[in-house]
Motif scaffolding. Structure first.
Motif, PDB file in Angstrom:
ATOM      1  N   VAL A 196      30.440  22.851  49.476  1.00 10.59           N
ATOM      2  CA  VAL A 196      31.857  22.886  49.849  1.00 10.59           C
ATOM      3  C   VAL A 196      32.710  23.245  48.640  1.00 10.59           C
ATOM      4  N   SER A 197      32.372  22.682  47.488  1.00  7.45           N
ATOM      5  CA  SER A 197      33.088  23.001  46.258  1.00  7.45           C
ATOM      6  C   SER A 197      32.958  24.481  45.912  1.00  7.45           C
ATOM      7  N   CYS A 198      31.767  25.047  46.100  1.00  9.53           N
ATOM      8  CA  CYS A 198      31.551  26.477  45.862  1.00  9.53           C
ATOM      9  C   CYS A 198      32.430  27.330  46.774  1.00  9.53           C
ATOM     10  N   VAL A 199      32.488  26.950  48.042  1.00 11.05           N
ATOM     11  CA  VAL A 199      33.286  27.708  49.013  1.00 11.05           C
ATOM     12  C   VAL A 199      34.767  27.647  48.645  1.00 11.05           C
ATOM     13  N   LEU A 200      35.256  26.462  48.298  1.00 10.08           N
ATOM     14  CA  LEU A 200      36.666  26.310  47.926  1.00 10.08           C
ATOM     15  C   LEU A 200      36.992  27.111  46.663  1.00 10.08           C
ATOM     16  N   SER A 201      36.076  27.097  45.712  1.00  7.77           N
ATOM     17  CA  SER A 201      36.280  27.867  44.486  1.00  7.77           C
ATOM     18  C   SER A 201      36.285  29.363  44.776  1.00  7.77           C
ATOM     19  N   PHE A 202      35.384  29.797  45.646  1.00 10.05           N
ATOM     20  CA  PHE A 202      35.327  31.213  46.020  1.00 10.05           C
ATOM     21  C   PHE A 202      36.624  31.637  46.711  1.00 10.05           C
ATOM     22  N   LEU A 203      37.109  30.800  47.635  1.00  7.01           N
ATOM     23  CA  LEU A 203      38.350  31.107  48.340  1.00  7.01           C
ATOM     24  C   LEU A 203      39.547  31.098  47.389  1.00  7.01           C
ATOM     25  N   GLY A 204      39.565  30.116  46.472  1.00  8.28           N
ATOM     26  CA  GLY A 204      40.653  30.043  45.515  1.00  8.28           C
ATOM     27  C   GLY A 204      40.694  31.251  44.594  1.00  8.28           C
ATOM     28  N   SER A 205      39.536  31.662  44.086  1.00  9.13           N
ATOM     29  CA  SER A 205      39.468  32.848  43.238  1.00  9.13           C
ATOM     30  C   SER A 205      39.861  34.095  44.017  1.00  9.13           C
ATOM     31  N   SER A 206      39.429  34.168  45.279  1.00 10.85           N
ATOM     32  CA  SER A 206      39.780  35.312  46.118  1.00 10.85           C
ATOM     33  C   SER A 206      41.293  35.380  46.349  1.00 10.85           C
ATOM     34  N   LEU A 207      41.922  34.218  46.518  1.00  7.25           N
ATOM     35  CA  LEU A 207      43.379  34.191  46.722  1.00  7.25           C
ATOM     36  C   LEU A 207      44.117  34.671  45.471  1.00  7.25           C
ATOM     37  N   LEU A 208      43.612  34.297  44.303  1.00 14.67           N
ATOM     38  CA  LEU A 208      44.211  34.773  43.055  1.00 14.67           C
ATOM     39  C   LEU A 208      44.093  36.290  42.940  1.00 14.67           C
ATOM     40  N   VAL A 209      42.927  36.817  43.298  1.00 19.37           N
ATOM     41  CA  VAL A 209      42.724  38.270  43.276  1.00 19.37           C
ATOM     42  C   VAL A 209      43.632  38.935  44.297  1.00 19.37           C
ATOM     43  N   PHE A 210      43.779  38.324  45.464  1.00 15.49           N
ATOM     44  CA  PHE A 210      44.613  38.878  46.537  1.00 15.49           C
ATOM     45  C   PHE A 210      46.078  38.979  46.095  1.00 15.49           C
ATOM     46  N   THR A 211      46.609  37.913  45.502  1.00 14.41           N
ATOM     47  CA  THR A 211      48.009  37.937  45.076  1.00 14.41           C
ATOM     48  C   THR A 211      48.241  38.996  44.004  1.00 14.41           C
ATOM     49  N   HIS A 212      47.248  39.204  43.161  1.00 13.61           N
ATOM     50  CA  HIS A 212      47.383  40.229  42.121  1.00 13.61           C
ATOM     51  C   HIS A 212      47.346  41.626  42.730  1.00 13.61           C
ATOM     52  N   ALA A 213      46.587  41.793  43.795  1.00 14.42           N
ATOM     53  CA  ALA A 213      46.419  43.123  44.389  1.00 14.42           C
ATOM     54  C   ALA A 213      47.613  43.535  45.243  1.00 14.42           C
ATOM     55  N   VAL A 214      48.187  42.591  45.982  1.00 15.14           N
ATOM     56  CA  VAL A 214      49.215  42.969  46.973  1.00 15.14           C
ATOM     57  C   VAL A 214      50.640  42.942  46.418  1.00 15.14           C
ATOM     58  N   TRP A 215      50.870  42.272  45.290  1.00 15.77           N
ATOM     59  CA  TRP A 215      52.219  42.181  44.729  1.00 15.77           C
ATOM     60  C   TRP A 215      52.237  42.745  43.315  1.00 15.77           C
ATOM     61  N   PRO A 216      52.470  44.036  43.173  1.00 17.37           N
ATOM     62  CA  PRO A 216      52.447  44.675  41.851  1.00 17.37           C
ATOM     63  C   PRO A 216      53.460  44.088  40.869  1.00 17.37           C
ATOM     64  N   GLU A 217      54.596  43.590  41.382  1.00 15.65           N
ATOM     65  CA  GLU A 217      55.627  43.064  40.491  1.00 15.65           C
ATOM     66  C   GLU A 217      55.202  41.785  39.783  1.00 15.65           C
ATOM     67  N   LEU A 218      54.107  41.189  40.232  1.00 16.15           N
ATOM     68  CA  LEU A 218      53.612  39.958  39.605  1.00 16.15           C
ATOM     69  C   LEU A 218      52.518  40.224  38.575  1.00 16.15           C
TER      70      LEU A 218
END
Length: 331
Positions: free
Chosen positions: A19-41
């Motif tokens: 479960v910890s692995c899954v949460l970490s994977f999702l959290g890292s993916s969310l960080l990558v997602f925010t970087h990809a979709v919002w160039p101003e950030l």
């Protein structure tokens, strides 16, 4: 370090670590997602955080596979999983220290940072872990470790005569260095910020009229303290079990230590997501705005007419875009 019986990883322990692995994977993916979709950030600190998230994402995936497989020998996939986790985990240490060093150079020293520093970070944070991992695989140092220095995954083969040296090179040395370097750098950064605030004391009556100023600086200061504290809290259990294994102590098989070690090694991506997405107001506001916008579109989807055309509705506008660009800071 003599031989010890394997540490049995019970099913409930495996479930917690998975479960910890899954949460970490999702959290890292969310960080990558925010970087990809919002160039101003895409500031430089967030760019470094992106590379850290990629390392944590790869680390969580490899640990998940290792815990799921329940290895009992140095099979080919055990070696492969051990190599991937060694590379990604060591890279995560380097990128974590790179972010702290970058903040120290830019805030305390006030030195300009260009592509040269970023290239240096890439060489150190990807190149050094890759070199260590390739050498460990070629020399057959990675393999089954009986879960005495892991929680179900493969790392350094305990049958290797120089296993202690390779445990240090493949993670523990950099982990110990991070325990010292991170607190020192972040304390220096925080002291510099406090001195800068004190130097502006004559302007405090003016600044007091801006209610958003104090909360933002307070949150930033708390993050500077929490970054090394969270890192040490997550990683210390791995270090404790490593030392207990060197001492041939059966306390290494303590169930609480095993679980804490499993969570600490696998949840780094989740912790970074909490710190730099969920606890960062600008990013959190953008996410909530996007979710609300998506729900609005879903609830107000127009019915299809007999001619097969759709009624036109105004798209949901992101009212926070301009405010985000103005408010965004590296924290």
């Amino acid at each position: 370090m003599g031989p010890m019986p394997p540490t049995e990883v019970y099913p409930f322990e495996r479930v917690i670590v998975l479960v910890s692995c899954v949460l970490s994977f999702l959290g890292s993916s969310l960080l990558v997602f925010t970087h990809a979709v919002w160039p101003e950030l895409r500031t430089r600190p967030r760019q470094l955080l992106l590379y850290l998230s990629l390392a944590d994402l790869l680390s969580a995936a490899s640990y998940f596979y290792g815990v799921l497989q329940e290895f009992d020998s140095s099979s080919w996939d055990c070696v492969l999983q051990g190599a991937v986790s060694t590379f990604s985990n060591t890279s995560s240490f380097f990128w974590t220290m790179a972010i702290a060093l970058y903040l120290y150079i830019t805030i305390v020293r006030g030195a300009p940072t260009g592509t040269g520093l970023l290239c240096f970070f890439h060489v150190m944070s990807w190149g050094v872990p890759l070199g260590i991992t390739v050498a460990a695989v070629v020399l057959k140092k990675i393999g089954y470790d009986a879960s005495n220095v892991s929680v179900g995954w493969c790392w350094i083969n305990l049958e290797a005569e120089d296993r202690v040296l390779w445990m240090l090179l493949a993670g523990k040395l950099w982990e110990l260095l991070a325990y010292v370097i991170l607190p020192v750098l972040y304390i220096l950064v925080k002291k510099h910020i406090n001195r800068a605030h004190a130097a502006l004391s004559e302007y405090r009556p003016i600044l007091a009229r801006a209610p958003a100023f104090q909360p933002r600086t307070s949150i930033a200061d708390k993050k500077l303290i929490l970054i090394p504290v969270i890192f040490i809290f997550l990683r210390i259990w791995s270090t404790v079990r490593f030392i207990l294994t060197l001492c041939n102590s059966y306390a290494v098989q303590n169930s609480v230590l095993v679980v804490l070690h499993g969570i600490g090694n696998t949840f780094q991506g989740g912790a970074n997501c909490i710190m730099f997405v969920l606890c960062t107001r600008v990013i959190r506001t953008r996410l909530l705005s996007s979710l609300c916008c998506a729900c609005y579109r879903g609830l107000n989807q127009p019915p299809q007419s007999l001619e097969g055309s759709y009624q036109h509705t105004e798209p949901c506008k992101d009212k926070d875009t301009e405010q985000t660009r103005a408010k965004f800071t590296s924290t």
